[in-house]
Design a protein around this motif. Structure first.
Motif, PDB file in Angstrom:
ATOM      1  N   ILE B 178       0.839  -1.201   0.000  1.00  0.00           N
ATOM      2  CA  ILE B 178       0.000   0.000   0.000  1.00  0.00           C
ATOM      3  C   ILE B 178       0.878   1.257   0.000  1.00  0.00           C
ATOM      4  CG2 ILE B 178      -1.742   1.327   1.292  1.00  0.00           C
ATOM      5  CD1 ILE B 178      -2.940  -1.274   2.195  1.00  0.00           C
ATOM      6  N   VAL B 179       1.950   1.197   0.771  1.00  0.00           N
ATOM      7  CA  VAL B 179       2.878   2.334   0.810  1.00  0.00           C
ATOM      8  C   VAL B 179       3.407   2.618  -0.589  1.00  0.00           C
ATOM      9  CG1 VAL B 179       5.129   3.077   1.674  1.00  0.00           C
ATOM     10  CG2 VAL B 179       3.516   1.986   3.219  1.00  0.00           C
ATOM     11  N   GLN B 180       3.781   1.551  -1.278  1.00  0.00           N
ATOM     12  CA  GLN B 180       4.313   1.710  -2.644  1.00  0.00           C
ATOM     13  C   GLN B 180       3.225   2.226  -3.589  1.00  0.00           C
ATOM     14  OE1 GLN B 180       5.849  -2.196  -3.371  1.00  0.00           O
ATOM     15  NE2 GLN B 180       7.804  -1.733  -2.387  1.00  0.00           N
ATOM     16  N   ILE B 181       2.021   1.675  -3.437  1.00  0.00           N
ATOM     17  CA  ILE B 181       0.914   2.083  -4.313  1.00  0.00           C
ATOM     18  C   ILE B 181       0.665   3.582  -4.152  1.00  0.00           C
ATOM     19  CG2 ILE B 181      -1.598   1.913  -4.650  1.00  0.00           C
ATOM     20  CD1 ILE B 181      -1.305  -1.033  -3.733  1.00  0.00           C
ATOM     21  N   LEU B 182       0.546   3.996  -2.886  1.00  0.00           N
ATOM     22  CA  LEU B 182       0.266   5.411  -2.621  1.00  0.00           C
ATOM     23  C   LEU B 182       1.321   6.310  -3.240  1.00  0.00           C
ATOM     24  CD1 LEU B 182      -0.926   5.397   1.089  1.00  0.00           C
ATOM     25  CD2 LEU B 182      -2.282   5.944  -0.902  1.00  0.00           C
ATOM     26  N   ALA B 183       2.590   5.910  -3.088  1.00  0.00           N
ATOM     27  CA  ALA B 183       3.683   6.735  -3.608  1.00  0.00           C
ATOM     28  C   ALA B 183       3.631   6.819  -5.130  1.00  0.00           C
ATOM     29  CB  ALA B 183       5.011   6.171  -3.150  1.00  0.00           C
ATOM     30  N   ILE B 184       3.407   5.667  -5.767  1.00  0.00           N
ATOM     31  CA  ILE B 184       3.382   5.642  -7.244  1.00  0.00           C
ATOM     32  C   ILE B 184       2.225   6.513  -7.758  1.00  0.00           C
ATOM     33  CG2 ILE B 184       2.991   4.180  -9.282  1.00  0.00           C
ATOM     34  CD1 ILE B 184       4.406   1.926  -7.642  1.00  0.00           C
ATOM     35  N   VAL B 185       1.039   6.315  -7.164  1.00  0.00           N
ATOM     36  CA  VAL B 185      -0.130   7.077  -7.606  1.00  0.00           C
ATOM     37  C   VAL B 185       0.095   8.563  -7.363  1.00  0.00           C
ATOM     38  CG1 VAL B 185      -2.591   7.479  -7.194  1.00  0.00           C
ATOM     39  CG2 VAL B 185      -1.711   5.153  -7.242  1.00  0.00           C
ATOM     40  N   TYR B 186       0.603   8.878  -6.194  1.00  0.00           N
ATOM     41  CA  TYR B 186       0.821  10.273  -5.791  1.00  0.00           C
ATOM     42  C   TYR B 186       1.775  10.995  -6.747  1.00  0.00           C
ATOM     43  CZ  TYR B 186       1.239  13.948  -2.208  1.00  0.00           C
ATOM     44  OH  TYR B 186       1.177  15.111  -1.505  1.00  0.00           O
ATOM     45  N   ILE B 187       2.920  10.373  -6.994  1.00  0.00           N
ATOM     46  CA  ILE B 187       3.928  11.006  -7.860  1.00  0.00           C
ATOM     47  C   ILE B 187       3.405  11.091  -9.302  1.00  0.00           C
ATOM     48  CG2 ILE B 187       6.288  10.802  -8.789  1.00  0.00           C
ATOM     49  CD1 ILE B 187       6.989   9.461  -6.041  1.00  0.00           C
ATOM     50  N   SER B 188       2.767  10.018  -9.770  1.00  0.00           N
ATOM     51  CA  SER B 188       2.256  10.007 -11.151  1.00  0.00           C
ATOM     52  C   SER B 188       1.216  11.102 -11.354  1.00  0.00           C
ATOM     53  CB  SER B 188       1.617   8.664 -11.485  1.00  0.00           C
ATOM     54  OG  SER B 188       2.493   7.635 -11.179  1.00  0.00           O
ATOM     55  N   LEU B 189       0.266  11.200 -10.410  1.00  0.00           N
ATOM     56  CA  LEU B 189      -0.768  12.231 -10.537  1.00  0.00           C
ATOM     57  C   LEU B 189      -0.147  13.622 -10.592  1.00  0.00           C
ATOM     58  CD1 LEU B 189      -3.625  11.019  -8.134  1.00  0.00           C
ATOM     59  CD2 LEU B 189      -3.676  11.069 -10.612  1.00  0.00           C
ATOM     60  N   THR B 190       0.853  13.853  -9.745  1.00  0.00           N
ATOM     61  CA  THR B 190       1.518  15.168  -9.716  1.00  0.00           C
ATOM     62  C   THR B 190       2.142  15.481 -11.069  1.00  0.00           C
ATOM     63  OG1 THR B 190       2.051  14.703  -7.418  1.00  0.00           O
ATOM     64  CG2 THR B 190       3.148  16.596  -8.390  1.00  0.00           C
ATOM     65  N   LEU B 191       2.857  14.490 -11.613  1.00  0.00           N
ATOM     66  CA  LEU B 191       3.537  14.716 -12.891  1.00  0.00           C
ATOM     67  C   LEU B 191       2.533  14.939 -14.029  1.00  0.00           C
ATOM     68  CD1 LEU B 191       6.458  12.124 -12.645  1.00  0.00           C
ATOM     69  CD2 LEU B 191       6.595  14.605 -12.394  1.00  0.00           C
ATOM     70  N   ILE B 192       1.498  14.116 -14.050  1.00  0.00           N
ATOM     71  CA  ILE B 192       0.500  14.231 -15.138  1.00  0.00           C
ATOM     72  C   ILE B 192      -0.179  15.605 -15.066  1.00  0.00           C
ATOM     73  CG2 ILE B 192      -1.657  13.296 -16.095  1.00  0.00           C
ATOM     74  CD1 ILE B 192      -0.725  10.532 -14.937  1.00  0.00           C
ATOM     75  N   GLU B 193      -0.549  16.026 -13.856  1.00  0.00           N
ATOM     76  CA  GLU B 193      -1.220  17.323 -13.743  1.00  0.00           C
ATOM     77  C   GLU B 193      -0.294  18.473 -14.153  1.00  0.00           C
ATOM     78  OE1 GLU B 193      -2.853  18.475  -9.917  1.00  0.00           O
ATOM     79  OE2 GLU B 193      -3.545  20.351 -10.797  1.00  0.00           O
ATOM     80  N   THR B 194       0.974  18.360 -13.750  1.00  0.00           N
ATOM     81  CA  THR B 194       1.934  19.409 -14.120  1.00  0.00           C
ATOM     82  C   THR B 194       2.001  19.559 -15.636  1.00  0.00           C
ATOM     83  OG1 THR B 194       3.211  18.839 -12.166  1.00  0.00           O
ATOM     84  CG2 THR B 194       4.326  20.197 -13.790  1.00  0.00           C
ATOM     85  N   VAL B 195       2.141  18.429 -16.330  1.00  0.00           N
ATOM     86  CA  VAL B 195       2.247  18.454 -17.801  1.00  0.00           C
ATOM     87  C   VAL B 195       0.957  19.029 -18.404  1.00  0.00           C
ATOM     88  CG1 VAL B 195       2.496  17.016 -19.864  1.00  0.00           C
ATOM     89  CG2 VAL B 195       3.908  16.568 -17.855  1.00  0.00           C
ATOM     90  N   ALA B 196      -0.192  18.566 -17.885  1.00  0.00           N
ATOM     91  CA  ALA B 196      -1.484  19.028 -18.428  1.00  0.00           C
ATOM     92  C   ALA B 196      -1.634  20.543 -18.259  1.00  0.00           C
ATOM     93  CB  ALA B 196      -2.620  18.295 -17.728  1.00  0.00           C
ATOM     94  N   LEU B 197      -1.266  21.049 -17.090  1.00  0.00           N
ATOM     95  CA  LEU B 197      -1.388  22.498 -16.844  1.00  0.00           C
ATOM     96  C   LEU B 197      -0.441  23.291 -17.733  1.00  0.00           C
ATOM     97  CD1 LEU B 197      -1.761  22.604 -12.933  1.00  0.00           C
ATOM     98  CD2 LEU B 197      -3.537  22.971 -14.629  1.00  0.00           C
ATOM     99  N   MET B 198       0.761  22.714 -17.960  1.00  0.00           N
ATOM    100  CA  MET B 198       1.717  23.404 -18.833  1.00  0.00           C
ATOM    101  C   MET B 198       1.192  23.462 -20.274  1.00  0.00           C
ATOM    102  SD  MET B 198       5.326  22.043 -17.354  1.00  0.00           S
ATOM    103  CE  MET B 198       6.351  22.750 -18.628  1.00  0.00           C
ATOM    104  N   LEU B 199       0.564  22.364 -20.693  1.00  0.00           N
ATOM    105  CA  LEU B 199       0.004  22.330 -22.059  1.00  0.00           C
ATOM    106  C   LEU B 199      -1.106  23.372 -22.229  1.00  0.00           C
ATOM    107  CD1 LEU B 199      -0.145  18.483 -22.744  1.00  0.00           C
ATOM    108  CD2 LEU B 199       1.406  20.150 -23.776  1.00  0.00           C
ATOM    109  N   LEU B 200      -1.744  23.728 -21.097  1.00  0.00           N
ATOM    110  CA  LEU B 200      -2.823  24.721 -21.177  1.00  0.00           C
ATOM    111  C   LEU B 200      -2.325  26.149 -20.933  1.00  0.00           C
ATOM    112  CD1 LEU B 200      -5.475  22.542 -19.444  1.00  0.00           C
ATOM    113  CD2 LEU B 200      -5.730  23.557 -21.694  1.00  0.00           C
TER     114      LEU B 200
END
Lengths: 258, 477
Positions: B178-200
């Motif tokens: 669960i610790v690993q899952i949370l970290a992977i999801v957390y970091i991935s969401l951050t990166l995806i949102e950053t890229v999406a906001l930059m594209l906009l």
């Protein structure tokens, strides 16, 4: 690397020293900057403000000199104008050579142009001309030129005053920032000392007390040297040495008895 | 309780902070900002205190529940203390009370601010402000456990304390996973949102800061007008999507991505949570439109953002809700109380508890009709334990008591009723903005220092869940 007690205590003090050294260096650097800023403040803005004040004083004296000339007091009037002009030029040169603010040069140029126009009005003879006693000329011409020059000089003074005010506010903030590393490091050093004291008690004093108690027990007839030393340092080594020594004493004593 | 183990673990927490402080220092250093020294010195202090216990304490054995709980609670408090160092050292609007408030608000992912002029802050400090959200979001302790080569047992005990016990209801993964899952999801969401906001059209700096704040359900923005400053519907939609995702159990998101059985579409809790958000949006939109405040699409745009922002405890804003009709404000207050799901980064009461609470009401109503009947509340076909129902009720009562007491204390300081009430709920729920003087575009600077301090206690209680603090007090006794 084996973490001996010597190394642990040395490393702890090194960390403390590093923290205090950095705090000290930062504070010294900040205070030096602060001192330079105060010096700069006096050198830069204060010098220009004083020069502006002198220019205004000179202009007002020149205005008085003109009034004397209007009254026909040629000698006295010209003397005042001469000395006031000299004061103005000297103060103007000080301000001109002390350009520290953005657009300050524009104000200097404006003062120069305005003063030249004003001066051209009183440089020509006034006594024994149609200007003598001519209040309309004074009011509508020369006095307006005087006011215009004074206005530009005041603008220069305001520029330097507001800049000085901003810099003083910034200095106040900077002085707070210079003090903060000192305050933080004092508190941090106190907390550090408390934690260090805890570790020394836990890893140095307590094992020694346990060892002393075990030796006391041996003296009282308990030949099993028991202590709960888990660390792998000098204290553990001491425990093993004492254990060996006591074992040898027990063996020797058994041999003598046999 | 082994104090040396606690000190060592707290050291790791400080080391993590020190890394982010150092990154913030580098930003300030390269931009020649006034916060350079404050950030460098704070990073140094944090680093020294982080390394220090490692010198003495040998590799630690098992960590018990008592130690785990102490590490979590003290970890948060110590982090908040060191987190305020750069603010305090930099000065300006940051007095001692303000620096403490901003730091606690950041780490507890509340997002309430005392700043009047956010945009005048150096970029290094702005980054640190957002980083406090990000670190706080996943839970520093949880993060530190990831990098610690420790035993499985140790992770389980600390994890149990960090994440609300309710979050385990959906998932029965092993704690380490669960610790690993949370970290992977957390970091991935951050990166995806950053890229999406930059594209906009957002700059990288703004995008990363807003992503930190969104994923952590924090709410600190780099702009005085929050998201309204961008006036970009695309950006608003992206942020809304990520706010909803951050308000949902992270394991469910992982399950959905990995096409697992336990996923978003099968969880009745997640579906109800999203449904309640939609009902809220609909009601607020209609009221805004019918009251003639905005046209329908503008009403829908503002209502969606505000309901999702408060309903996920994020706290971003696109419009000042202080001037909205009272009906819409009451709905928004409901969402401030409800908060998001357990297992997400949100704090406060949590939607799960309200879900259980309403199920319990249903059960009680059935019992009124059939007094001798035996009724069982169920969740996704599974029986809800009666002990859990009891705990939920006690928690809700405690929660209401805390914000009632806080409101009372604030009103005693002559703060107006709406401000006091909404500030109390917004802070214990780790939401951020309230109404009155502390509305979406307002801030908490006008409150007295004592009031700010009381609200920070609220934030910590909301983040750590009142039970954990009480448990720690009981252990100490």
């Amino acid at each position: 690397m084996k973490k001996t007690l010597k190394l642990k205590i040395f490393a702890s003090f090194m960390l403390l020293i590093a923290m205090l050294a950095v705090a000290g260096t930062i504070s010294i650097a900040e205070f030096r900057w602060l001192s330079n800023s105060v010096h700069g403040l006096i050198q830069d803005n204060y010098k220009s403000i004083e020069a502006s004040k002198s220019m205004i004083e000179a202009l007002e004296r020149e205005d008085s000199g003109i009034l004397l000339l209007l009254l026909g007091e040629w000698e006295e009037g010209r003397e005042i104008l001469k000395s006031a002009d000299s004061l103005f030029i000297s103060a103007f040169m000080t301000a001109k050579n002390n350009l520290t603010e953005q657009n300050e040069n524009e104000y200097i140029e404006k003062i120069d142009a305005s003063y030249k126009i004003f001066k051209s009005g009183w440089e020509l003879p006034i006594v024994d001309t149609d200007k003598q006693g001519n209040i309309s000329w004074y009011k509508d011409d020369i006095h307006k030129k005087f006011e215009a020059t004074k206005f530009v000089v005041n603008e220069l003074m305001s520029l330097n005053q507001s800049s000085m005010y901003n810099e003083v506010s910034e200095l106040k903030e900077k002085s707070k920032r210079a003090i903060m590393p000192g305050i933080v490091s004092i508190i941090a050093a106190l907390v550090f000392s408390l934690i260090l004291n805890f570790f020394i008690t836990r890893y140095f004093i307590n094992p020694l007390s346990e060892l002393a108690e075990a030796v006391d027990n041996f003296r009282d007839g308990d030949y099993n040297l028991q202590s709960n030393i888990t660390s792998n340092d000098e204290i553990k080594k001491l425990e093993q040495s004492i254990s060996d020594l006591l074992q040898r004493i027990v063996n020797n004593s058994n041999k003598i008895k046999q | 309780m082994k104090k040396e183990i606690i000190i060592k673990q707290l050291g790791f927490v400080l080391l993590l902070n020190s890394v982010f402080l150092f990154i913030s220092f580098l930003i300030s250093f390269f931009l020649h900002e006034t916060s350079t020294i404050a950030l460098l010195f704070s990073a140094l202090i944090c680093g020294i205190f982080g390394i220090f216990p490692l010198i003495f304490v040998e590799r630690t054995e098992h960590i018990g529940f008592d130690e785990g709980l102490t590490i979590v609670v003290f970890g948060w408090i110590i982090t908040c203390i060191v987190g305020m160092l750069p603010y305090l050292m930099w000065g300006s609007e940051f007095t001692l009370a303000n620096a403490w408030f901003e730091s606690v608000s950041g780490f507890t992912t509340t997002g309430s601010t005392i700043l009047n002029e956010i945009e005048s802050l150096p970029k290094g400090l702005l980054f640190w402000r957002s980083a406090t959200h990000w670190i706080g979001g996943i839970g520093i302790i949880l993060f530190v456990l990831l990098i610690l080569p420790q035993s499985k047992g140790q992770q389980i005990t600390v994890y149990n304390t960090e994440i609300s016990s309710l979050s385990k209801m959906n998932f029965r993964f092993k704690a380490r996973k669960i610790v690993q899952i949370l970290a992977i999801v957390y970091i991935s969401l951050t990166l995806i949102e950053t890229v999406a906001l930059m594209l906009l059209g957002m700059s990288f700096f703004d995008a990363i800061n807003h992503s930190f704040a969104t994923i952590a359900t924090g709410g600190f923005s780099t702009k005085n007008l929050s998201i309204a400053a961008f006036n970009n519907i695309g950006i608003e939609i992206i942020i809304m999507i990520f706010m909803i995702l951050s308000g949902i159990h992270f394991g469910l998101i992982y399950g959905t991505i990995m096409l697992k059985k336990e996923n978003l579409f099968r969880s009745s809790l997640a579906k109800t949570f999203v449904l309640v958000l939609f009902i809220g949006i609909l009601l607020v939109s209609l009221k805004l439109n019918l009251s003639g405040k905005y046209d329908f699409w503008t009403s829908l745009r503002y209502a969606s953002f505000q309901v999702i922002s408060l309903g996920t405890t994020t706290g971003f804003a696109t419009e000042d809700t202080a001037n909205w009709p009272i009906f819409t404000q009451i709905i928004l207050i409901y969402f401030t109380i409800q908060c998001a799901m357990s297992g997400s980064t949100s704090g406060g009461l949590k939607f799960d508890r309200l879900y259980i609470f309403f199920k319990l009401i249903g059960k009680q109503l059935k019992m009124l009709k059939h007094p001798n009947g035996v009724f069982v509340s169920k969740f996704d076909g599974k029986r809800i334990d009666e002990k859990l129902e009891q705990n939920t009720l006690v928690f809700i009562v405690l929660y209401i008591s805390v914000f009632f007491i806080t409101t009372l204390i604030l009103t005693a300081m002559d703060i107006d009723g709406m401000t006091a009430f909404s500030a109390s709920i917004a802070t214990i729920g780790n939401v951020g903005p309230g109404f009155g003087n502390v509305s979406s575009f307002g801030n908490f600077s006008s409150l007295p220092d004592l009031g700010k301090f009381v609200l920070t206690i609220n934030m910590l209680l909301g983040r750590l869940e009142i039970f954990n603090i009480l448990a720690l007090i009981m252990i100490k006794k």
